[in-house]
Write a protein that holds these residues in place. Structure first.
Motif, mmCIF file in Angstrom:
data_model
loop_
_atom_site.group_PDB
_atom_site.id
_atom_site.type_symbol
_atom_site.label_atom_id
_atom_site.label_comp_id
_atom_site.label_asym_id
_atom_site.label_seq_id
_atom_site.Cartn_x
_atom_site.Cartn_y
_atom_site.Cartn_z
ATOM 1 N N VAL A 104 34.764 80.213 34.816
ATOM 2 C CA VAL A 104 34.009 80.025 33.448
ATOM 3 C C VAL A 104 32.693 79.288 33.603
ATOM 4 O O VAL A 104 32.925 78.064 33.886
ATOM 5 C CB VAL A 104 34.819 79.647 32.392
ATOM 6 C CG1 VAL A 104 34.334 79.445 30.806
ATOM 7 C CG2 VAL A 104 36.229 80.726 32.332
ATOM 8 N N ILE A 105 31.626 79.758 33.396
ATOM 9 C CA ILE A 105 30.519 78.891 33.492
ATOM 10 C C ILE A 105 30.051 78.447 32.200
ATOM 11 O O ILE A 105 30.171 79.154 31.094
ATOM 12 C CB ILE A 105 29.208 79.941 33.969
ATOM 13 C CG1 ILE A 105 29.592 80.334 35.398
ATOM 14 C CG2 ILE A 105 27.779 78.986 34.279
ATOM 15 C CD1 ILE A 105 28.643 81.459 35.985
ATOM 16 N N ALA A 106 29.752 77.075 32.026
ATOM 17 C CA ALA A 106 29.506 76.619 30.893
ATOM 18 C C ALA A 106 28.465 75.493 30.899
ATOM 19 O O ALA A 106 28.266 74.971 32.078
ATOM 20 C CB ALA A 106 30.589 75.899 30.125
ATOM 21 N N ASN A 107 27.762 75.030 30.048
ATOM 22 C CA ASN A 107 26.773 73.788 29.873
ATOM 23 C C ASN A 107 27.429 72.700 28.955
ATOM 24 O O ASN A 107 28.087 72.909 28.130
ATOM 25 C CB ASN A 107 25.615 74.563 29.290
ATOM 26 C CG ASN A 107 24.889 75.558 30.123
ATOM 27 O OD1 ASN A 107 24.935 75.451 31.245
ATOM 28 N ND2 ASN A 107 24.225 76.327 29.653
ATOM 29 N N ALA A 108 26.939 71.647 29.732
ATOM 30 C CA ALA A 108 27.212 70.341 29.032
ATOM 31 C C ALA A 108 25.825 69.762 28.550
ATOM 32 O O ALA A 108 24.966 70.021 29.307
ATOM 33 C CB ALA A 108 27.841 69.409 29.748
ATOM 34 N N PRO A 109 25.549 68.710 27.624
ATOM 35 C CA PRO A 109 24.594 68.277 27.212
ATOM 36 C C PRO A 109 23.967 67.313 28.164
ATOM 37 O O PRO A 109 22.803 67.133 28.476
ATOM 38 C CB PRO A 109 24.623 67.731 25.727
ATOM 39 C CG PRO A 109 26.257 67.368 25.852
ATOM 40 C CD PRO A 109 26.893 68.691 26.868
ATOM 41 N N SER A 110 24.897 66.690 28.937
ATOM 42 C CA SER A 110 24.349 65.782 29.962
ATOM 43 C C SER A 110 25.516 65.810 31.145
ATOM 44 O O SER A 110 26.686 66.213 30.867
ATOM 45 C CB SER A 110 24.388 64.382 29.280
ATOM 46 O OG SER A 110 25.572 63.864 28.710
ATOM 47 N N ALA A 111 25.611 64.909 31.933
ATOM 48 C CA ALA A 111 26.482 64.592 32.875
ATOM 49 C C ALA A 111 27.838 63.518 32.192
ATOM 50 O O ALA A 111 27.704 62.428 32.158
ATOM 51 C CB ALA A 111 26.082 63.942 34.259
ATOM 52 N N VAL A 112 28.540 64.424 31.533
ATOM 53 C CA VAL A 112 29.439 63.642 30.495
ATOM 54 C C VAL A 112 30.543 62.939 31.450
ATOM 55 O O VAL A 112 30.625 63.193 32.644
ATOM 56 C CB VAL A 112 30.210 64.523 29.502
ATOM 57 C CG1 VAL A 112 29.185 65.260 28.762
ATOM 58 C CG2 VAL A 112 30.870 65.705 30.400
ATOM 59 N N ALA A 113 30.951 61.759 30.929
ATOM 60 C CA ALA A 113 31.977 60.995 31.885
ATOM 61 C C ALA A 113 33.115 61.790 31.933
ATOM 62 O O ALA A 113 33.624 62.598 31.327
ATOM 63 C CB ALA A 113 32.484 59.651 30.911
ATOM 64 N N THR A 114 33.954 61.405 33.037
ATOM 65 C CA THR A 114 35.099 62.107 33.621
ATOM 66 C C THR A 114 36.103 60.979 33.437
ATOM 67 O O THR A 114 36.023 59.984 34.098
ATOM 68 C CB THR A 114 35.024 62.875 34.850
ATOM 69 O OG1 THR A 114 34.387 62.049 35.890
ATOM 70 C CG2 THR A 114 33.843 64.069 34.669
ATOM 71 N N VAL A 115 37.334 61.423 33.831
ATOM 72 C CA VAL A 115 38.512 60.745 33.889
ATOM 73 C C VAL A 115 39.585 61.545 34.527
ATOM 74 O O VAL A 115 40.205 62.578 33.956
ATOM 75 C CB VAL A 115 39.183 60.195 32.679
ATOM 76 C CG1 VAL A 115 40.470 59.496 32.777
ATOM 77 C CG2 VAL A 115 38.209 59.447 31.645
ATOM 78 N N GLY A 116 39.770 61.388 35.702
ATOM 79 C CA GLY A 116 40.833 62.068 36.699
ATOM 80 C C GLY A 116 42.175 61.822 36.452
ATOM 81 O O GLY A 116 42.502 60.868 35.675
ATOM 82 N N ASN A 117 42.993 63.075 36.657
ATOM 83 C CA ASN A 117 44.361 62.730 36.713
ATOM 84 C C ASN A 117 44.826 62.911 38.043
ATOM 85 O O ASN A 117 43.987 62.785 39.132
ATOM 86 C CB ASN A 117 45.051 63.757 35.903
ATOM 87 C CG ASN A 117 45.093 65.279 36.611
ATOM 88 O OD1 ASN A 117 44.632 65.603 37.749
ATOM 89 N ND2 ASN A 117 45.512 66.209 35.903
ATOM 90 N N GLY A 118 45.986 62.930 38.458
ATOM 91 C CA GLY A 118 46.758 62.801 39.933
ATOM 92 C C GLY A 118 46.269 64.104 40.762
ATOM 93 O O GLY A 118 46.624 64.148 41.823
ATOM 94 N N GLU A 119 45.662 65.198 40.008
ATOM 95 C CA GLU A 119 45.447 66.394 40.920
ATOM 96 C C GLU A 119 44.036 66.050 41.512
ATOM 97 O O GLU A 119 43.553 66.887 42.344
ATOM 98 C CB GLU A 119 45.348 67.483 40.120
ATOM 99 C CG GLU A 119 46.704 67.824 39.706
ATOM 100 C CD GLU A 119 46.595 69.176 38.711
ATOM 101 O OE1 GLU A 119 45.859 70.294 39.128
ATOM 102 O OE2 GLU A 119 47.237 68.988 37.727
ATOM 103 N N SER A 120 43.335 65.093 41.133
ATOM 104 C CA SER A 120 41.879 64.759 41.699
ATOM 105 C C SER A 120 41.844 63.443 42.442
ATOM 106 O O SER A 120 42.275 62.438 42.074
ATOM 107 C CB SER A 120 41.117 64.529 40.414
ATOM 108 O OG SER A 120 40.962 65.593 39.573
#
Length: 152
Positions: A104-120
């Protein structure tokens, strides 16, 4: 949260695929430093194809569209808020007997902040020009040239 889609599907050749109803991943794009970057997930070493870079994604539940599944998984694995995601298109990037993976290709307005879980092991915004240089999940490596053409 585990849904009814969690589980392996086995192909006649012995290949196994995660997601009883298929799987979906989010190729989230954002403008960064005058170019386009995509959010990639360095998969935890214990996970299937661990140590490679891929898209936040996973099993689709029976009641979900591929778009809903990809956005849910991106929220679970990367803390991406659905309000920051504008879906552009969905592309089936792998098919096997009775199973498919949809990007699924999508756009975000900017490089939004991320918070990983145990899979990352790590989450990173990567310029599209640098993606192919990473040790990619085999499925992403195979589909990347076609996906990149859709981003241009």
């Amino acid at each position: 949260m585990h849904g009814d889609g969690d589980g392996w599907v086995f192909d006649a050749d012995g290949s196994r695929y995660w997601g009883r109803f298929g799987a979906a991943g989010l190729l989230l794009c954002a403008p960064v430093d005058g170019g386009v970057s995509v959010l990639l997930q360095h998969r935890a070493i214990w996970s299937h194809q661990g140590g490679t870079w891929g898209l936040p994604g996973g099993a689709r539940d029976s009641h979900e569209s591929v778009e809903q599944a990809a956005v849910r998984e991106a929220n679970e694995e990367a803390g991406i808020d659905a309000a920051d995601v504008a879906v552009v298109e969905s592309v089936v990037t792998h098919q096997a007997a009775g199973w498919s993976y949809t990007t699924v290709i999508a756009n975000a307005p900017s490089a939004v902040a991320t918070v990983g879980n145990g899979e990352s092991a790590e989450l990173r915004w990567v310029p599209v020009t640098e993606v192919a240089a990473l040790p990619l999940h085999p499925g992403l490596a195979q589909s990347w040239p076609g996906l990149l053409a859709r981003l241009s």
